[in-house]
Design a protein around this motif. Sequence first.
Motif, PDB file in Angstrom:
ATOM      1  N   ASN A   7      14.322  -6.209 -17.938  1.00  0.00           N
ATOM      2  CA  ASN A   7      15.499  -6.866 -18.770  1.00  0.00           C
ATOM      3  C   ASN A   7      16.690  -7.400 -17.473  1.00  0.00           C
ATOM      4  O   ASN A   7      17.172  -8.394 -17.999  1.00  0.00           O
ATOM      5  CB  ASN A   7      16.375  -5.586 -19.375  1.00  0.00           C
ATOM      6  CG  ASN A   7      15.510  -5.413 -20.634  1.00  0.00           C
ATOM      7  OD1 ASN A   7      14.365  -5.549 -20.815  1.00  0.00           O
ATOM      8  ND2 ASN A   7      16.206  -4.488 -21.550  1.00  0.00           N
ATOM      9  N   GLY A  70      18.936 -22.226 -17.904  1.00  0.00           N
ATOM     10  CA  GLY A  70      18.865 -20.700 -18.221  1.00  0.00           C
ATOM     11  C   GLY A  70      20.116 -20.430 -19.382  1.00  0.00           C
ATOM     12  O   GLY A  70      20.955 -21.165 -19.851  1.00  0.00           O
ATOM     13  N   ALA A  71      20.046 -19.148 -19.785  1.00  0.00           N
ATOM     14  CA  ALA A  71      20.964 -18.876 -20.854  1.00  0.00           C
ATOM     15  C   ALA A  71      22.463 -19.005 -20.371  1.00  0.00           C
ATOM     16  O   ALA A  71      23.219 -19.411 -21.416  1.00  0.00           O
ATOM     17  CB  ALA A  71      20.799 -17.287 -20.950  1.00  0.00           C
ATOM     18  N   THR A  72      22.802 -18.919 -19.317  1.00  0.00           N
ATOM     19  CA  THR A  72      24.301 -18.887 -19.054  1.00  0.00           C
ATOM     20  C   THR A  72      24.605 -20.454 -18.980  1.00  0.00           C
ATOM     21  O   THR A  72      25.769 -20.690 -19.826  1.00  0.00           O
ATOM     22  CB  THR A  72      24.574 -18.421 -17.483  1.00  0.00           C
ATOM     23  OG1 THR A  72      24.192 -17.137 -17.389  1.00  0.00           O
ATOM     24  CG2 THR A  72      26.168 -18.676 -17.381  1.00  0.00           C
ATOM     25  N   ILE A  75      24.664 -21.113 -23.020  1.00  0.00           N
ATOM     26  CA  ILE A  75      26.047 -20.418 -23.601  1.00  0.00           C
ATOM     27  C   ILE A  75      26.927 -21.445 -23.392  1.00  0.00           C
ATOM     28  O   ILE A  75      27.720 -21.650 -24.228  1.00  0.00           O
ATOM     29  CB  ILE A  75      25.983 -19.308 -23.083  1.00  0.00           C
ATOM     30  CG1 ILE A  75      24.839 -18.355 -23.629  1.00  0.00           C
ATOM     31  CG2 ILE A  75      27.489 -18.611 -23.535  1.00  0.00           C
ATOM     32  CD1 ILE A  75      24.704 -16.612 -23.106  1.00  0.00           C
ATOM     33  N   HIS A 101      26.954 -10.284 -23.813  1.00  0.00           N
ATOM     34  CA  HIS A 101      26.682 -10.211 -22.140  1.00  0.00           C
ATOM     35  C   HIS A 101      27.817 -10.972 -21.609  1.00  0.00           C
ATOM     36  O   HIS A 101      28.704 -11.808 -22.445  1.00  0.00           O
ATOM     37  CB  HIS A 101      25.426 -11.117 -21.783  1.00  0.00           C
ATOM     38  CG  HIS A 101      25.149 -11.260 -20.467  1.00  0.00           C
ATOM     39  ND1 HIS A 101      25.550 -12.217 -19.665  1.00  0.00           N
ATOM     40  CD2 HIS A 101      24.454 -10.532 -19.711  1.00  0.00           C
ATOM     41  CE1 HIS A 101      25.315 -12.056 -18.480  1.00  0.00           C
ATOM     42  NE2 HIS A 101      24.484 -11.117 -18.330  1.00  0.00           N
ATOM     43  N   MET A 151      24.431 -11.723 -30.097  1.00  0.00           N
ATOM     44  CA  MET A 151      22.923 -11.508 -29.701  1.00  0.00           C
ATOM     45  C   MET A 151      22.016 -10.900 -30.630  1.00  0.00           C
ATOM     46  O   MET A 151      22.189 -10.397 -31.622  1.00  0.00           O
ATOM     47  CB  MET A 151      23.159 -10.867 -28.323  1.00  0.00           C
ATOM     48  CG  MET A 151      23.524  -9.313 -28.631  1.00  0.00           C
ATOM     49  SD  MET A 151      23.948  -8.304 -27.065  1.00  0.00           S
ATOM     50  CE  MET A 151      23.755  -9.100 -25.868  1.00  0.00           C
ATOM     51  N   ASN A 155      20.976  -6.206 -23.989  1.00  0.00           N
ATOM     52  CA  ASN A 155      20.299  -6.276 -22.444  1.00  0.00           C
ATOM     53  C   ASN A 155      20.287  -4.702 -22.119  1.00  0.00           C
ATOM     54  O   ASN A 155      19.291  -4.466 -21.281  1.00  0.00           O
ATOM     55  CB  ASN A 155      20.960  -7.349 -21.277  1.00  0.00           C
ATOM     56  CG  ASN A 155      22.284  -7.163 -21.732  1.00  0.00           C
ATOM     57  OD1 ASN A 155      22.957  -7.399 -22.445  1.00  0.00           O
ATOM     58  ND2 ASN A 155      23.165  -6.972 -20.516  1.00  0.00           N
ATOM     59  N   ASP A 180      22.227 -15.377 -29.034  1.00  0.00           N
ATOM     60  CA  ASP A 180      21.813 -15.069 -27.597  1.00  0.00           C
ATOM     61  C   ASP A 180      20.544 -14.262 -27.681  1.00  0.00           C
ATOM     62  O   ASP A 180      20.597 -13.084 -27.913  1.00  0.00           O
ATOM     63  CB  ASP A 180      22.985 -14.446 -26.925  1.00  0.00           C
ATOM     64  CG  ASP A 180      22.474 -13.993 -25.453  1.00  0.00           C
ATOM     65  OD1 ASP A 180      21.489 -14.397 -24.948  1.00  0.00           O
ATOM     66  OD2 ASP A 180      23.491 -13.635 -24.876  1.00  0.00           O
ATOM     67  N   THR A 182      18.454 -14.240 -25.257  1.00  0.00           N
ATOM     68  CA  THR A 182      17.884 -14.046 -23.894  1.00  0.00           C
ATOM     69  C   THR A 182      16.822 -12.786 -23.613  1.00  0.00           C
ATOM     70  O   THR A 182      16.072 -13.016 -23.002  1.00  0.00           O
ATOM     71  CB  THR A 182      18.939 -13.973 -22.841  1.00  0.00           C
ATOM     72  OG1 THR A 182      20.088 -14.973 -23.346  1.00  0.00           O
ATOM     73  CG2 THR A 182      18.809 -13.991 -21.410  1.00  0.00           C
ATOM     74  N   GLN A 183      17.226 -11.789 -24.491  1.00  0.00           N
ATOM     75  CA  GLN A 183      16.272 -10.677 -24.269  1.00  0.00           C
ATOM     76  C   GLN A 183      15.539 -10.381 -25.319  1.00  0.00           C
ATOM     77  O   GLN A 183      14.614  -9.469 -25.304  1.00  0.00           O
ATOM     78  CB  GLN A 183      17.371  -9.145 -24.125  1.00  0.00           C
ATOM     79  CG  GLN A 183      18.255  -9.047 -23.037  1.00  0.00           C
ATOM     80  CD  GLN A 183      17.758  -9.011 -21.752  1.00  0.00           C
ATOM     81  OE1 GLN A 183      16.410  -8.556 -21.520  1.00  0.00           O
ATOM     82  NE2 GLN A 183      18.224  -9.139 -20.708  1.00  0.00           N
ATOM     83  N   SER A 203      16.366 -17.687 -20.871  1.00  0.00           N
ATOM     84  CA  SER A 203      15.960 -17.763 -19.315  1.00  0.00           C
ATOM     85  C   SER A 203      14.549 -17.591 -19.108  1.00  0.00           C
ATOM     86  O   SER A 203      14.163 -16.546 -19.177  1.00  0.00           O
ATOM     87  CB  SER A 203      16.878 -17.037 -18.818  1.00  0.00           C
ATOM     88  OG  SER A 203      18.323 -17.254 -18.666  1.00  0.00           O
ATOM     89  N   HIS A 205      13.289 -16.469 -16.477  1.00  0.00           N
ATOM     90  CA  HIS A 205      12.941 -15.346 -15.630  1.00  0.00           C
ATOM     91  C   HIS A 205      12.896 -14.289 -16.477  1.00  0.00           C
ATOM     92  O   HIS A 205      12.494 -12.977 -15.934  1.00  0.00           O
ATOM     93  CB  HIS A 205      13.850 -15.370 -14.562  1.00  0.00           C
ATOM     94  CG  HIS A 205      15.303 -15.016 -14.773  1.00  0.00           C
ATOM     95  ND1 HIS A 205      15.790 -13.651 -14.430  1.00  0.00           N
ATOM     96  CD2 HIS A 205      16.235 -15.519 -15.373  1.00  0.00           C
ATOM     97  CE1 HIS A 205      17.084 -13.409 -15.039  1.00  0.00           C
ATOM     98  NE2 HIS A 205      17.507 -14.789 -15.422  1.00  0.00           N
ATOM     99  N   LYS A 206      13.532 -13.979 -17.738  1.00  0.00           N
ATOM    100  CA  LYS A 206      13.282 -12.957 -18.545  1.00  0.00           C
ATOM    101  C   LYS A 206      11.985 -12.567 -18.951  1.00  0.00           C
ATOM    102  O   LYS A 206      11.505 -11.582 -19.516  1.00  0.00           O
ATOM    103  CB  LYS A 206      14.200 -13.114 -19.663  1.00  0.00           C
ATOM    104  CG  LYS A 206      15.864 -13.095 -19.040  1.00  0.00           C
ATOM    105  CD  LYS A 206      16.538 -12.000 -18.399  1.00  0.00           C
ATOM    106  CE  LYS A 206      17.904 -12.002 -18.308  1.00  0.00           C
ATOM    107  NZ  LYS A 206      18.398 -10.999 -17.268  1.00  0.00           N
TER     108      LYS A 206
HETATM  109  C1  PLP Z   1      21.827 -10.998 -23.435  1.00  0.00           C
HETATM  110  C2  PLP Z   1      21.891 -11.839 -22.106  1.00  0.00           C
HETATM  111  N1  PLP Z   1      22.598 -12.946 -22.083  1.00  0.00           N
HETATM  112  C3  PLP Z   1      22.786 -13.881 -21.137  1.00  0.00           C
HETATM  113  C4  PLP Z   1      22.368 -13.458 -20.002  1.00  0.00           C
HETATM  114  C5  PLP Z   1      22.312 -14.526 -18.721  1.00  0.00           C
HETATM  115  O1  PLP Z   1      21.127 -14.761 -18.473  1.00  0.00           O
HETATM  116  P1  PLP Z   1      21.121 -15.588 -16.834  1.00  0.00           P
HETATM  117  O2  PLP Z   1      21.797 -14.851 -15.900  1.00  0.00           O
HETATM  118  O3  PLP Z   1      19.649 -15.786 -16.822  1.00  0.00           O
HETATM  119  O4  PLP Z   1      21.704 -17.158 -17.227  1.00  0.00           O
HETATM  120  C6  PLP Z   1      21.512 -12.428 -19.826  1.00  0.00           C
HETATM  121  C7  PLP Z   1      21.149 -12.018 -18.380  1.00  0.00           C
HETATM  122  O5  PLP Z   1      20.790 -10.920 -18.336  1.00  0.00           O
HETATM  123  C8  PLP Z   1      21.460 -11.558 -20.875  1.00  0.00           C
HETATM  124  O6  PLP Z   1      20.830 -10.404 -20.760  1.00  0.00           O
END
Ligand code: PLP
Length: 386
Positions: A7, A70-72, A75, A101, A151, A155, A180, A182-183, A203, A205-206
């Motif tokens: 995660n 990526g996710a950040t 968002i 997050h 979300m 995470n 969100d 991402t997870q 993202s 990398h997840k």
């Molecule tokens: C639920 C969630 N949102 C957003 C993010 C941000 O992802 P990133 O750091 O790859 O941009 C993460 C990263 O752990 C996450 O777990």
Amino acid sequence: MIYADYNGSAPICDDVKDYLIERLKKDGPYANPNAIHYLGSKTLMGMENARSICSKVLGADYNQVIFNSGATEGISHVFHSCLDNAQELGIKAVIVSGIEHSAVINSAKAYANKGVETKILPTLNTGIIDLSALESWLADYGKELGLVAIMAANNETGIIQPYEKVAELCNKHDVPFLCDTTQYIGKTIFNFKKSGADYAVTSGHKFGALTGAGILLAKDPTSLRPLIIGGGQEKGHRGGTQNYIGNETLAVALKNFEKNLDKIEALNSKRLEFEAALTEKFPEVVIIGKESPRLASTTYVSFPGIHGQAVQIELESQDIFVTTSSACSDNEPVTSKVLKAMGVTDEVGRGVVRISLGLCSPLEYYDEILDALTKAYEKLGKIKSY
Ligand SMILES: Cc1ncc(COP(=O)(O)O)c(C=O)c1O
């Protein structure tokens, strides 16, 4: 060695490694995908093929897929699109849950200077957001709401949120909904269109792709205001030369996910077996979110009285890599905001470790982790740290 922090970041998956080795051995295409010559168009074709694959796996239209870092970034892009002109639009508030997050919570708070209040949606003790509170806030604030950001899966706990229901409520009140994911993406099936969300992010990398590559899904891409202006790449939604190799790996990793869908159920059963065995050995152990729907491969476990960090170090000495949620200040480990939002006591909150595996992790890892945790709890239990 057992890596159990998927995660945080998943290892690059084998299919992506093979793809990259072949890709790098070949003589290109390495031209800029925005160049008009033949070599540029070859790179572009590869990247657009990747977009098409990603759209199919994620149940989105091809033009709804925007590649980014990526996710950040995704968002931030959505918050910017929905709230940058909040004053002109009469937007006064944004709703996020307390278990989001920090990329979501901090993005929301950043618009306070534009008169946008961040409303933190309560979470039930089950770790699931309070849908009835959402419903009444949507009704109370109506058009004054610029965005709801919730979300799909958490995470820390792996608890799955009722995001389709959130989408239904937001659609009813005509308020944009950012899910969100991402997870969630790459761990379980996600269909963007069926979800009803206006935006979703992830993202690479997840889920086994390269870090620095990600996806923003937008139901109506014309609703986006670019965060990075640049030279109009990604149809003007995100300037800057695309990370085309990274974007290609997103498609390879998502295809790999599809190929391994049958492993989700086995992983889920093995995880439940592991949790049951652990609680049988140590009845004082608490599995966070035990009664709630959770991701197949996430366990968040606490032995009250034994610091999560001590357990993490002990496991690391046995070559098993897990994480804790504890942020430390002055050497005082504290309960995470996610656990606080769920009403978890400090006694439990300070003891947690997160074990997160991936779709292709061998099931036997759970047996090895059980042995190692047993040793750690037996040893550390003799000298309880708080
Ligand atoms: C639920 C969630 N949102 C957003 C993010 C941000 O992802 P990133 O750091 O790859 O941009 C993460 C990263 O752990 C996450 O777990």
